[in-house]
Design an enzyme around this catalytic site. Structure first.
Site, short mmCIF file in Angstrom:
data_model
loop_
_atom_site.label_atom_id
_atom_site.label_comp_id
_atom_site.label_asym_id
_atom_site.label_seq_id
_atom_site.Cartn_x
_atom_site.Cartn_y
_atom_site.Cartn_z
N LYS A 46 156.42 -29.84 18.96
CA LYS A 46 154.98 -29.53 18.97
C LYS A 46 154.74 -28.45 17.91
CE LYS A 46 154.62 -31.80 22.95
NZ LYS A 46 153.82 -32.94 23.28
N GLY A 47 153.80 -28.74 17.02
CA GLY A 47 153.53 -27.81 15.93
C GLY A 47 154.36 -28.19 14.72
N SER B 81 149.08 -36.14 12.37
CA SER B 81 150.02 -35.63 13.36
C SER B 81 150.80 -36.78 14.02
CB SER B 81 149.25 -34.84 14.43
OG SER B 81 150.09 -34.49 15.48
N GLU C 223 155.37 -29.59 10.93
CA GLU C 223 154.82 -29.41 9.59
C GLU C 223 154.31 -30.78 9.11
OE1 GLU C 223 157.61 -27.32 7.09
OE2 GLU C 223 156.48 -27.95 5.31
N HIS C 224 153.07 -30.83 8.68
CA HIS C 224 152.50 -32.13 8.24
C HIS C 224 152.71 -32.32 6.74
CE1 HIS C 224 149.46 -32.15 11.83
NE2 HIS C 224 150.71 -32.18 12.20
N LYS D 209 148.46 -36.14 20.67
CA LYS D 209 148.54 -35.19 19.55
C LYS D 209 147.36 -34.22 19.44
CE LYS D 209 151.86 -35.45 18.04
NZ LYS D 209 153.09 -35.08 18.82
N1 LIG Z 1 149.98 -23.63 21.60
C1 LIG Z 1 150.39 -24.73 20.98
N2 LIG Z 1 151.69 -24.89 20.64
C2 LIG Z 1 152.09 -26.02 20.01
N3 LIG Z 1 151.27 -27.03 19.66
C3 LIG Z 1 149.97 -26.90 19.97
C4 LIG Z 1 149.48 -25.76 20.63
N4 LIG Z 1 148.15 -25.90 20.79
C5 LIG Z 1 147.82 -27.07 20.25
N5 LIG Z 1 148.91 -27.69 19.74
C6 LIG Z 1 148.89 -28.98 19.07
O1 LIG Z 1 149.43 -29.94 19.96
C7 LIG Z 1 149.83 -31.03 19.14
C8 LIG Z 1 150.70 -31.96 19.96
O2 LIG Z 1 149.81 -32.58 20.86
P1 LIG Z 1 150.29 -33.24 22.20
O3 LIG Z 1 151.05 -32.25 22.99
O4 LIG Z 1 149.11 -33.83 22.85
O5 LIG Z 1 151.27 -34.35 21.68
S1 LIG Z 1 151.79 -35.63 22.50
O6 LIG Z 1 150.80 -36.66 22.35
O7 LIG Z 1 152.03 -35.22 23.87
O8 LIG Z 1 153.05 -35.99 21.79
C9 LIG Z 1 150.54 -30.36 17.99
O9 LIG Z 1 150.46 -31.24 16.89
P2 LIG Z 1 151.44 -31.12 15.63
O10 LIG Z 1 151.06 -29.83 14.97
O11 LIG Z 1 151.16 -32.28 14.78
O12 LIG Z 1 152.84 -31.11 16.13
C10 LIG Z 1 149.75 -29.07 17.80
O13 LIG Z 1 148.89 -29.12 16.71
#
Ligand SMILES: Nc1ncnc2c1ncn2[C@@H]1O[C@H](COP(=O)(O)OS(=O)(=O)O)[C@@H](OP(=O)(O)O)[C@H]1O
Length: 378
Positions: free
Chosen positions: A333-334, A203, A336-337, A112
């Protein structure tokens, strides 16, 4: 001509009749030898010039030579416009010594903190090739499948390319560390992306809730997001991470996973620090180019990433690829929290502060969230 006559007379007759004499034959042989020698020397010289100066080959000969596209010269794949990869024809694979190999660099974690975006972005670098599977998880849950299985799920790499794999669960696993130590060469490098531990914990919780909904209602991510929002109980997260007396539980995974120092320490017991790059995940989220440039140096590939390759997507709320093809990360990815109670947020910050202090000593780095007191908005 009478063959019984002395030689001089035979020559005399011969001259009169225009037939070559012995003298002429001798001279002729010498000439032919000399001409032959000149021709051989000329051929050698011309081929030498042609080899050392290919532009010296006459235009008619050049047309029969195959012109190899520049982008095929040191790679094993061709990229389609939509970003998908296709293997090059066999002759280029042979020419570029393409084969499946153990990875040169492993992204160990952490969950995350942007490992998915790191993979998608880095994979567009011409010298970087990620495994076919998004996450191999070989050194954790797939270890029984054997090392040949691991090599098979890699994409072929040319000699000058860097093969990579990312499985964010490795970072938390002492088994993975020991197995990597025994199975991967001592030249393997590791990347660990760390981020604000409070935000990371929320997250992971949000992501797990979404997966539970998907499983329970057999729905896709978009539908699960709608259900999550509708059924969201504001105290769910707080209840999950605190004891009845209001203390933060330090035995649940989503909390322990944010105590980076203890994992880093266990990895540093097995490997020298020079083999790790600890990346600032918060910086990566807001300034991907700076972090990707840092990674380019660490994995020793030519400079490629600059700001023209990315754009900030307002709808997504994150940076996305603009070159060589347009792509944002997928909808998981991304996320809403959920809003979190301020008192619980404060307790989380207090808990993680001590661990972060140790993390910055172990990594010799001062991370963004440590400098700005974990940010005003989590
Ligand atoms: N460019 C871009 N686009 C989308 N998301 C981004 C990006 N850069 C960083 N992040 C952050 O990446 C978080 C997800 O992390 P991971 O990919 O490591 O997650 S996982 O462990 O593989 O499931 C994800 O966490 P969440 O916001 O909680 O979904 C994002 O905060």
């Amino acid at each position: 001509m009478n063959l019984g006559e002395p030689q001089e007379m035979q020559d005399d007759h011969a001259m009169k009749l225009g037939v070559p004499t012995k003298f002429h034959r001798k001279v002729g042989m010498t000439n032919r030898f000399a001409i032959g020698l000149v021709l051989v020397t000329l051929t050698f010289s011309l081929s030498f010039i042609a080899l050392s100066h290919p532009e010296a080959i006459p235009a008619r000969q050049q047309t029969v030579r195959e012109v190899i596209p520049k982008e095929y010269l040191s790679t094993c794949h061709r990229r389609h416009e939509d970003g998908s990869l296709a293997l090059l024809p066999e002759k280029y694979l042979t020419m570029n010594e393409c084969k499946k190999r153990l990875p040169d660099v492993v992204v160990l974690g952490t969950k995350k903190c942007g490992t998915g975006a790191l993979r998608v972005f880095l994979d567009t670098h011409p010298n970087v090739v990620f495994s076919k599977r998004a996450e191999a998880k070989f050194f954790t849950q797939n270890y029984k499948k054997g090392i040949d299985w691991y090599v098979q799920i890699m994409r072929p790499t040319a000699t000058g390319q860097v093969g990579m794999e990312k499985s964010p669960g490795y970072f938390f696993s002492s088994d993975a560390a020991k197995r990597i130590k025994s199975d991967l060469p001592p030249t393997t490098k590791f990347i660990v992306i760390l981020c604000n531990p409070v935000r990371r914990t929320i997250s992971e919780f949000t992501f797990e809730q979404l997966n539970k909904i998907k499983e329970k209602y057999k729905v896709d991510t978009e539908e699960a997001k709608v259900i999550a929002k509708r059924t969201f109980n504001s105290s769910k997260f707080e209840k999950y991470i605190t004891t009845s007396s209001g203390r933060i539980r330090t035995n649940v995974d989503i909390i322990t996973h944010s105590m980076y120092d203890k994992y880093i320490l266990s990895w540093l017991k097995l490997f020298p620090r020079s083999r790790f790059l600890f990346v600032d995940g918060d910086n990566f989220t807001h300034n991907p180019v700076a972090v990707l440039n840092e990674i380019e140096q660490f994995i020793e590939v030519p400079h490629y990433f600059n700001s023209s390759r990315f754009y900030f997507d307002k709808e997504k709320g994150f940076f996305c690829l603009s070159e060589p093809f347009k792509q944002c990360l997928r909808s998981t990815k991304g996320l809403e929290h959920p809003p979190v109670d301020r008192t619980v947020l404060r307790k989380l910050k207090e808990l993680f502060k001590a661990h972060d202090f140790a993390t910055s000593i172990l990594t010799l780095k001062n991370f963004t969230w440590m400098k700005n007191d974990y940010g005003s908005k989590i």
